[in-house]
Design an enzyme around this catalytic site. Structure first.
Site, PDB file in Angstrom:
ATOM      1  N   HIS A  18       0.840  -1.206   0.000  1.00 43.73           N
ATOM      2  CA  HIS A  18       0.000   0.000   0.000  1.00 43.73           C
ATOM      3  C   HIS A  18       0.871   1.251   0.000  1.00 43.73           C
ATOM      4  O   HIS A  18       0.683   2.160  -0.821  1.00 43.73           O
ATOM      5  CB  HIS A  18      -0.910  -0.019   1.233  1.00 43.73           C
ATOM      6  CG  HIS A  18      -1.829   1.159   1.325  1.00 43.73           C
ATOM      7  ND1 HIS A  18      -3.110   1.139   0.822  1.00 43.73           N
ATOM      8  CD2 HIS A  18      -1.652   2.401   1.861  1.00 43.73           C
ATOM      9  CE1 HIS A  18      -3.692   2.305   1.036  1.00 43.73           C
ATOM     10  NE2 HIS A  18      -2.828   3.097   1.662  1.00 43.73           N
ATOM     11  N   GLU A  19       1.841   1.301   0.915  1.00 42.20           N
ATOM     12  CA  GLU A  19       2.701   2.475   1.038  1.00 42.20           C
ATOM     13  C   GLU A  19       3.623   2.623  -0.168  1.00 42.20           C
ATOM     14  O   GLU A  19       3.990   3.739  -0.552  1.00 42.20           O
ATOM     15  CB  GLU A  19       3.522   2.395   2.325  1.00 42.20           C
ATOM     16  CG  GLU A  19       2.695   2.417   3.608  1.00 42.20           C
ATOM     17  CD  GLU A  19       1.825   3.655   3.742  1.00 42.20           C
ATOM     18  OE1 GLU A  19       2.153   4.705   3.144  1.00 42.20           O
ATOM     19  OE2 GLU A  19       0.793   3.584   4.445  1.00 42.20           O
ATOM     20  N   HIS A  22       1.916   4.780  -2.676  1.00 34.75           N
ATOM     21  CA  HIS A  22       2.061   6.220  -2.388  1.00 34.75           C
ATOM     22  C   HIS A  22       3.468   6.702  -2.736  1.00 34.75           C
ATOM     23  O   HIS A  22       3.648   7.787  -3.291  1.00 34.75           O
ATOM     24  CB  HIS A  22       1.783   6.483  -0.906  1.00 34.75           C
ATOM     25  CG  HIS A  22       0.366   6.232  -0.495  1.00 34.75           C
ATOM     26  ND1 HIS A  22      -0.728   6.735  -1.177  1.00 34.75           N
ATOM     27  CD2 HIS A  22      -0.157   5.534   0.557  1.00 34.75           C
ATOM     28  CE1 HIS A  22      -1.849   6.361  -0.582  1.00 34.75           C
ATOM     29  NE2 HIS A  22      -1.530   5.628   0.475  1.00 34.75           N
TER      30      HIS A  22
END
Length: 350
Positions: A18-19, A22
């Site tokens: 997920h990170e 980003h």
């Protein structure tokens, strides 16, 4: 201990994926990434490469990305405004905000697609015999496990409900049953019981409409995408229901699990004979769940930040940074409280 370790590994992979979304999105549009961390602070080790610190932190749960100018209200150093997140265009900010969710959703699609290539049971309009009770009407008629029930009397069978419904019409009577066995069509006769023993049914069979199917490498990605999208809609509806119940202090469904409950699920998956596929399937579900939860329009989540950006588009004016910061802080406190409540339920659950 193995259960906890396995859970930490699974959860960390999902959050890091997920990170990473980003992180990559921020790099693409030129936002300065201050830190990419594995685990949560306090920091144990930090290595700076270029402008970014890559760190390993004390709490081995997931990870985080710290962006320059992520929150305008709390950013003290404003020496590089062109590199600040809050200075980027609406589309660029939307790209960064949604990148984590896209990564988790994509991972879920990949996992589901892979599982589909190995074979899964899918619902069909065929009804198959899973079990035949000894000395039951079905057993006496010659029906066997694996047979497909095609027709009872004059009624075509396309679902398990059809079988129950039309069998009951012939209770106490002799009826012709059309079955398929090894590509051959056979006709047998049986007399469904009027008062069968508990749990056996009138015919004495257990049935299912599931069929084992393997998807090709070409079919699997499309089928995986469709299934993941369908499941994500159901998850979103479930999350809305859970939030509603929590805020009303109503009973939360037993299926809802927090960190402790997830650890138990991973532990149970590890004990299965085909543990790798079981853990992989659970990872796919958790990855999709993480995507759906994060896109939920709640403060402190990606969906909350997305809501503020979209509100800016609709109102055509910048949202007060201090107000947004306060809302996100309050939202984070509420989320922590909800997680604590769900965890408490996990611990008390037998």
């Amino acid at each position: 201990m193995i259960d906890i370790l396995a859970c930490l590994i699974v959860f960390s992979i999902l959050v890091l994926i997920h990170e990473l979304g980003h992180f990559v999105a921020a790099k693409i549009i030129g936002v300065k990434v201050l830190e990419f961390g594995f685990g949560l602070p306090p920091r144990l080790i930090g290595i700076k490469r270029g402008e970014t610190i890559y760190s390993i932190n004390a709490l081995p749960i997931g990870g985080f990305v710290r962006l320059y100018g992520e929150d305008e209200a709390t950013t003290e150093d404003k020496s590089e405004p062109e590199r600040a997140f809050y200075k980027k265009s609406v589309l660029q900010r939307l790209f960064v905000i949604t990148a984590g969710v896209v990564m988790n959703f994509t991972l879920a699609v990949i996992i589901v697609s892979y599982i589909f290539t190995k074979g899964v049971y899918v619902p069909t309009n065929h009804v198959y015999v899973e079990k035949v009770v000894i000395n039951s009407p079905a057993a006496q008629s010659g029906i066997k496990k694996g047979d497909q029930v095609v027709q009872i009397g004059e009624y075509e069978i396309k679902s398990t409900n059809d079988l129950i419904k039309y069998t009951n019409l012939y209770k106490g009577k002799t009826v012709s049953i059309l079955i398929k066995r090894n590509a051959k069509t056979l006709s047998v006769k049986a007399s469904p019981r009027v008062n069968p023993p508990a749990g056996e049914g009138a015919l004495g069979v257990a049935v299912s409409n599931l069929e084992f199917k393997k998807y090709s490498l070409i079919e699997a990605p499309f089928a995986g995408l469709v299934e993941t999208a369908r499941t994500s809609i159901l998850m979103f509806q479930g999350i809305v229901d859970v939030f509603s119940r929590l805020f009303r202090f109503a009973e939360v469904p037993k299926e809802v699990a927090g960190p402790v409950g997830i650890a138990r699920l991973v532990g149970e998956a590890m004990k299965m004979e085909e543990w790798f596929m079981a853990v992989l399937q659970l990872m796919g579900i958790l990855s999709l769940n993480l995507a759906v939860i994060n896109i939920f329009p709640f403060p402190a989540l990606d969906g909350g930040r997305l809501f503020f950006v979209l509100l800016e588009v609709v109102t055509r004016r910048k949202i007060n940074p201090k107000f947004e910061s306060i809302v996100n802080t309050v939202g984070l406190a509420i989320l922590i409280g909800l997680i604590a409540l769900v965890t408490r339920n996990d611990i008390l659950r037998k």
